[in-house]
Structures are given as C-alpha cells and as structure tokens.
Enzyme design. Structure first.
Site, PDB file in Angstrom:
ATOM      1  CG  HIS A 120      -0.194   0.060   2.537  1.00 18.45           C
ATOM      2  ND1 HIS A 120       0.220   1.233   3.121  1.00 18.45           N
ATOM      3  CD2 HIS A 120       0.193  -0.922   3.382  1.00 18.45           C
ATOM      4  CE1 HIS A 120       0.821   0.981   4.270  1.00 18.45           C
ATOM      5  NE2 HIS A 120       0.832  -0.334   4.450  1.00 18.45           N
ATOM      6  CG  ASP A 121      -0.416   4.356   1.195  1.00 20.26           C
ATOM      7  OD1 ASP A 121      -1.196   5.171   0.677  1.00 20.26           O
ATOM      8  OD2 ASP A 121      -0.727   3.634   2.153  1.00 20.26           O
ATOM      9  N   GLY A 138       4.828  -1.491   2.691  1.00 17.53           N
ATOM     10  CA  GLY A 138       4.105  -0.263   2.428  1.00 17.53           C
ATOM     11  C   GLY A 138       4.998   0.959   2.318  1.00 17.53           C
TER      12      GLY A 138
END
Length: 256
Positions: A120-121, A138
């Site tokens: 994520h991100d 992440g």
C-alpha cells in the site's frame, strides 16, 4: 470496441475505454476506471479503486488494487493508479492506498515479474524492472529505471534511487542511493552501475563525476561531510546533486 469474453465479470459501474481485451474469468469491480488498448489475460482481478491507463498487459492471476495489508486500514476510499505500457506478469499483487497517502502509484513502461508484491501507498517510477517474487512493504518509493532482481525484500518507508542494480535474494532496511550496484549480506555499496548508465546513454564525463562523488562521500566518516565536499566539487552536475539530495533527505539512512 472492447473484446470482453462472455465468461468475464464486469461490474456495470466500471468505466472502460476502447480497444481493451478482457479474457475469461477476469473480474472487474465497481469504482474502476480503465483506459484504452489494455489486455487482461484470463483470471485477472481488478478490484475497487483501480485507475488504469493505456496499453498495459496483465497476465493470469494478477490481482490489482487489493485491500491493503494494513490493520490501520478502515475501509477508506483509496486508489491504485497504474500508468501506460506496463507489463504486469503472473500472480502480481498490488495493494491500493490507505489514509496515509491515499494511493499506490505505478508509472509507465515497467516490467513487474511473476509473483512480486507492491504494498500500500508505494510509488514506483518509470522504466523499472522488478524480478520474480520481490516484495515491497508499504510506502516504498522506487525512482525511475531501477533494476531489482528476484526474491528481494524491502522494508516499509524505504527510498530506492534511480538507475540502480539490486542483487537477487538481497534484503534491505536502508535506502539505496541512485546509480549504484547494491548487494551482498548485509547489503552494501558495490560500486557504480557503469553498464546500466552506459546503456541509458550517460556521457563518460558524467559517469566519472558520479563515480568520483561516491568515492568522496564514502571516504568520509560522516556522510554529510562527504556530501558537502562532493557538491562543492561538482556544483553544476545534476546527477551529483541528485545523489547529495537523496542522502540528505534519507529518513532510514543509506547503505554504506
């Protein structure tokens, strides 16, 4: 006109451009936007929040814009943004963003090989090659034209510089500065990526400046002293400035 196989499932709320091929057993969720001339081979899943550009190819088992593997995620509406002309191979998983940044971003012209994961991100630049089974936790940032070999592990919040070569099977919890070869155990600086830079058309004088800048920086016991000396010696070289700024802005420290 799109070519959608009758065994594919496409949510009526998905927005799809023109010239796409969607193979059997693909699933396209709602709140998905797809551009033109993409190819989705069989068994590809495009989840909620995906934003896909043009000319990409997704191979069987790819799962894009998956729910983040983060216990802090509370179902906020986030996205996974993929640019143009990427090759995303078998069983690649890419998570969408969280409240931290709101989106995961893949640039243009990347090759993501089989079974690799983008957390994520994360932000992946342009022209990167990432090997089989490599995993990004992440919020990792990878700059343009990085080459990362197979089965590598990257700690969350890392920054990987552009034009690097990272040895297969390596793992790191520190940033990898630009233009270098990195590897061994523990990971360390193993020289400038000379072949990669020549292939990308860097002039010899620029390569020599990069090499000399790293000699100066790593010869100092305190990195900031080496950065100051390298910057003073090459004040007009943007590649040396990239190196110096990268090291100055590193939050996890750079490999030595």
């Amino acid at each position: 006109m799109n070519n959608i196989h009758p065994l594919a499932v496409v949510d009526p709320e998905a927005k799809i451009g023109d010239g796409n091929v969607i193979g059997p057993f693909c699933v396209i969720d709602k709140n998905v936007v797809i551009g033109d001339n993409n190819k989705f081979l069989n068994n590809v899943t495009i989840h909620f929040g995906a934003r896909i550009g043009n000319g990409n190819e997704f191979f069987p088992g790819a799962s894009i814009s998956t729910k983040p593997q983060d216990l802090k995620f509370q179902g906020e509406v986030t996205t996974c943004e993929i640019g143009d002309n990427n090759s995303i191979r078998e069983n690649v998983t890419i998570s969408r963003g969280t409240a931290s940044k709101g989106k995961t971003v893949i640039g243009n012209g990347n090759l993501l090989m089989e079974n690799m994961h983008v957390g994520h991100d994360c932000v992946i630049g342009n022209g990167c090659i990432i090997g089989n089974s490599t995993k990004f936790a992440g919020e990792v940032i990878v700059d343009d034209y990085a080459i990362i070999s197979a089965t590598c592990l990257f700690h969350q919040f890392l920054h990987v510089g552009g034009y690097i070569m990272f040895q297969g099977g390596s793992r790191t919890s520190q940033d990898i500065p630009p233009y270098v070869i990195a590897g061994k155990e523990p990971v360390r600086y193993a020289g400038v990526n000379l072949i990669g830079l020549r292939r990308r058309g860097f002039p010899n004088e620029v390569i020599e400046a990069i090499h000399d800048a790293y000699r100066i920086i790593y010869s100092q016991g305190i990195l900031k002293d080496g950065v100051a000396e390298a910057r003073a010696k090459y004040p007009d070289c943007k590649e040396v400035e990239y190196i110096c700024s990268f090291i100055e802005n590193s939050k996890r420290g750079v490999i030595r």
